[in-house]
Design a protein around this motif. Structure first.
Motif, PDB file in Angstrom:
ATOM      1  N   HIS A   1       0.847  -1.192   0.000  1.00  0.00           N
ATOM      2  CA  HIS A   1       0.000   0.000   0.000  1.00  0.00           C
ATOM      3  C   HIS A   1       0.887   1.248   0.000  1.00  0.00           C
TER       4      HIS A   1
ATOM      5  N   TYR B   1      -5.713  -1.084   4.769  1.00  0.00           N
ATOM      6  CA  TYR B   1      -4.500  -1.865   4.586  1.00  0.00           C
ATOM      7  C   TYR B   1      -4.211  -2.604   5.887  1.00  0.00           C
TER       8      TYR B   1
ATOM      9  N   PRO C   1      -2.625  -3.805   0.714  1.00  0.00           N
ATOM     10  CA  PRO C   1      -3.871  -3.079   0.461  1.00  0.00           C
ATOM     11  C   PRO C   1      -5.043  -4.058   0.388  1.00  0.00           C
TER      12      PRO C   1
END
Length: 189
Positions: A32, A145, A165
């Motif tokens: 992420h 996340y 993510p």
């Protein structure tokens, strides 16, 4: 929330040769982007320290600096800024190289910990026991996340992927690939 990048099997093969012949790509999980905030903060702190140091050395009145000292100070500042930019770019590159590749037969985890330090681990779907998701704190909940842990059978080390993510979606994809692998293996036996 980052969107999933479309991945073709050909581009993944050319990227470290992670997929064996006969395997079919399910998905590739990248970290992420929120994990880059720490890298940005360190870069900004270094830049702020450089600016503060430059002002401390030069004094409060820029007109009183001798020309030679000003040239050294400017050249040194430019050199340090270029070095900080290079370190920053290297840190962003290292962060973005970590990923998990999920195929119909295996998992491949690539953890890049430094510019010249990479760990690539392969795990057969037959060794996947369970997939666990952990989201702790307000930021992981808001930005969706967390840490994805693939629990393995036996003495094989668990795969732990931080800053994943949409971790629930990817956990489901891994479990679906595992179930498909089991059905295919049992039907083929």
């Amino acid at each position: 929330m980052p969107e999933e990048k479309p991945v073709s099997v050909g581009s993944t093969r050319s990227n470290l040769g992670l997929i064996e012949p006969g395997e079919h790509l399910v998905t590739v999980i990248y970290r992420h982007p929120i994990g880059l905030i720490g890298i940005y903060a360190v870069a900004l702190a270094g830049l702020a320290a450089l600016i503060g140091l430059t002002f401390a050395i030069s004094g409060s009145t820029p007109g009183k600096i001798p020309e030679r000292l000003f040239g050294l100070l400017a050249g040194g500042s430019i050199f340090i800024i270029a070095f900080l930019a290079l370190v920053f770019l290297a840190a962003v590159y290292v962060y973005r190289q970590s990923r998990m590749v999920v195929t119909d037969q295996s998992l491949v985890q690539v953890l890049q910990s430094a510019l010249f330090s990479r760990k690539v681990a392969h795990l057969s779907m037959s060794n996947v026991e369970d997939v666990k998701v952990e989201q702790r704190g307000i930021l992981p909940m808001i930005f969706n996340y967390g840490t994805l842990t693939v629990e393995t059978a036996g003495a094989v080390e668990n795969f732990i992927f931080a800053f994943c993510p949409n971790p629930h979606k990817y956990a489901s994809r891994i479990l679906e690939a595992r179930q498909l692998y089991v059905r295919t293996y049992q039907d083929g036996a």
